[in-house]
Enzyme design. Structure first.
Site, PDB file in Angstrom:
ATOM      1  N   ASP A   1       0.382  -1.146  -0.118  1.00 39.31           N
ATOM      2  CA  ASP A   1       0.200   0.149   0.164  1.00 39.31           C
ATOM      3  C   ASP A   1       0.786   1.448   0.234  1.00 39.31           C
ATOM      4  OD1 ASP A   1       0.914   0.581   2.730  1.00 39.31           O
ATOM      5  OD2 ASP A   1      -0.598  -0.353   3.827  1.00 39.31           O
TER       6      ASP A   1
ATOM      7  N   TRP B   1     -11.351 -28.989  -2.765  1.00 38.84           N
ATOM      8  CA  TRP B   1     -12.583 -29.213  -2.605  1.00 38.84           C
ATOM      9  C   TRP B   1     -13.290 -29.079  -4.222  1.00 38.84           C
ATOM     10  CZ3 TRP B   1     -12.384 -30.717   1.695  1.00 38.84           C
ATOM     11  CH2 TRP B   1     -11.935 -29.978   3.090  1.00 38.84           C
TER      12      TRP B   1
ATOM     13  N   THR C   1     -14.720 -24.509   2.518  1.00 36.61           N
ATOM     14  CA  THR C   1     -15.100 -24.149   3.957  1.00 36.61           C
ATOM     15  C   THR C   1     -14.904 -22.980   3.976  1.00 36.61           C
ATOM     16  OG1 THR C   1     -12.554 -24.411   3.963  1.00 36.61           O
ATOM     17  CG2 THR C   1     -14.006 -26.407   4.975  1.00 36.61           C
ATOM     18  N   PRO C   2     -15.947 -23.038   3.972  1.00 30.47           N
ATOM     19  CA  PRO C   2     -17.111 -20.835   3.390  1.00 30.47           C
ATOM     20  C   PRO C   2     -15.742 -19.957   5.107  1.00 30.47           C
ATOM     21  CG  PRO C   2     -18.918 -22.265   3.515  1.00 30.47           C
ATOM     22  CD  PRO C   2     -17.761 -23.113   3.455  1.00 30.47           C
TER      23      PRO C   2
END
Lengths: 141, 141, 141, 141
Positions: free
Chosen positions: C18, C48, C60-61
């Site tokens: 940044d 997945w 796997t959120p």
């Protein structure tokens, strides 16, 4: 034949800027891609996800991009993106974007896109199709 | 003592979404960080880059974040970010953000931030300073 | 019961940093998310997307994240991410990541994740399921 | 005169992919930008931040980019980026990148870059300078 011209705006975030304190260039192409989506909605077409359900067409992936970086922008700036389609060819079309801050040109982009649908031989692949006539009609000025 | 509450909006771009078709979670924290910047401007303070020139203070880096993801959002969605400061401590403060789409809560965030200035012993390093009194005054409701 | 511990590495890019010249904080959580994917592969589980085809489970959120930022990193740095699962509960599990540069701790993260499958009532929605026993077995140290 | 050719690798992360499940195109240009930095280090030059301290030159901002997207890539893929400088002109140079996965060409990029230093009239501005002779010498094959 001319096509419609639409504008959208984006506010530059701190996290969009690089160690030089200016917009990291790849964000300009991300914003132009979003302006491509917005352009077709503003021409009255559905979102590509809905258009897909109706037509089987998946959207307009990019084949080629050309970006020219003219002046820097920084966080807090509000940028205007002016978008049109400059050319429909048989299987590709050219979409252009100009990003400005007030009267200052920041960046110009030229995208070559295709319309695609799943390949009937191998549905994990996609293939380009002719530009849909309803899209051409919807975008006409 | 209560502080001001401000809102900002963000439109979700295609490129903000992941293979599940929903906002990639890290973008929520990027947007909340931007909402932090906007919050202080809306309270009447200068941008941190200008504040730095006036005071030597470099801004408000994050020490810790906590995010809770409640419902998904997707491209085309217009999200509202509601931001406030819930607590000023001696050297850190707590800023909170709620991201909503209409009445639906999408994500909540809690940021622990500090005010920093260059270390006088080693100017390539930074050190936390007391929360500036003018900042506390500007944010009061 | 202990679980396996795996490491992965990431090289910081200019575009990850940044205007302060340091990694934009949201990238740490993006890298940890990738380390979560890599962790399960290294434990011998399929990707997945492949697991989904075999089991109907979508992945796997994240339900919640907590990140603590300890020291800055900048472009050119090579960072090590050390990942494990610290806890399996009935429907959520805790995955932790430590990002280091040599002996220096840069960032710590704690993710609360669920396993999900499409809702049988409404396949556009997802619902959490019990942690699969084969996943628990594969990760055991 | 030929210049050196260097390669770097990148592993595609889940968060680099879009709702189509493939790399969001703007990430290819981000990775190529990083490969530009790495290219000059591999030719024996210092990081631009260190080069700046020694010479006043700030780095090599982009003036124009051209990208051609040939095949998709997805998360878990390990991509090779092959980078060289194809042309030194008086004030700009051309850097090219080919991204491949095994024998498959994924994306080609062509960047037009300049070397810049702060404008002596207005140090908040930058101006292009002649390509430094030591850079040209370092990159020669």
């Amino acid at each position: 034949m001319m096509n419609q011209i639409h504008t959208s705006t984006v506010t530059v975030h701190f996290g969009d800027c690089d160690p030089a304190g200016i917009v990291f260039f790849a964000n300009f192409s991300k914003w132009m891609d979003d302006a491509s989506h917005q352009y077709f909605w503003k021409c009255g077409l559905p979102r590509w996800a809905d258009y897909h359900r109706a037509t089987g067409i998946l959207g307009t992936p990019l084949v080629e991009t050309n970006h020219r970086f003219v002046a820097p922008a920084t966080y807090g700036d509000v940028l205007t993106i002016t978008t049109t389609v400059t050319e429909w060819r048989a299987r590709v079309f050219i979409q252009t974007h100009r990003i400005t801050r007030g009267d200052t040109l920041i960046c110009e982009g030229r995208e070559t896109r295709v319309f695609v649908r799943p390949d009937t031989q191998d549905p994990t692949k996609i293939k380009a199709v002719a530009i849909p006539a309803d899209v051409i009609a919807a975008c006409a000025a």
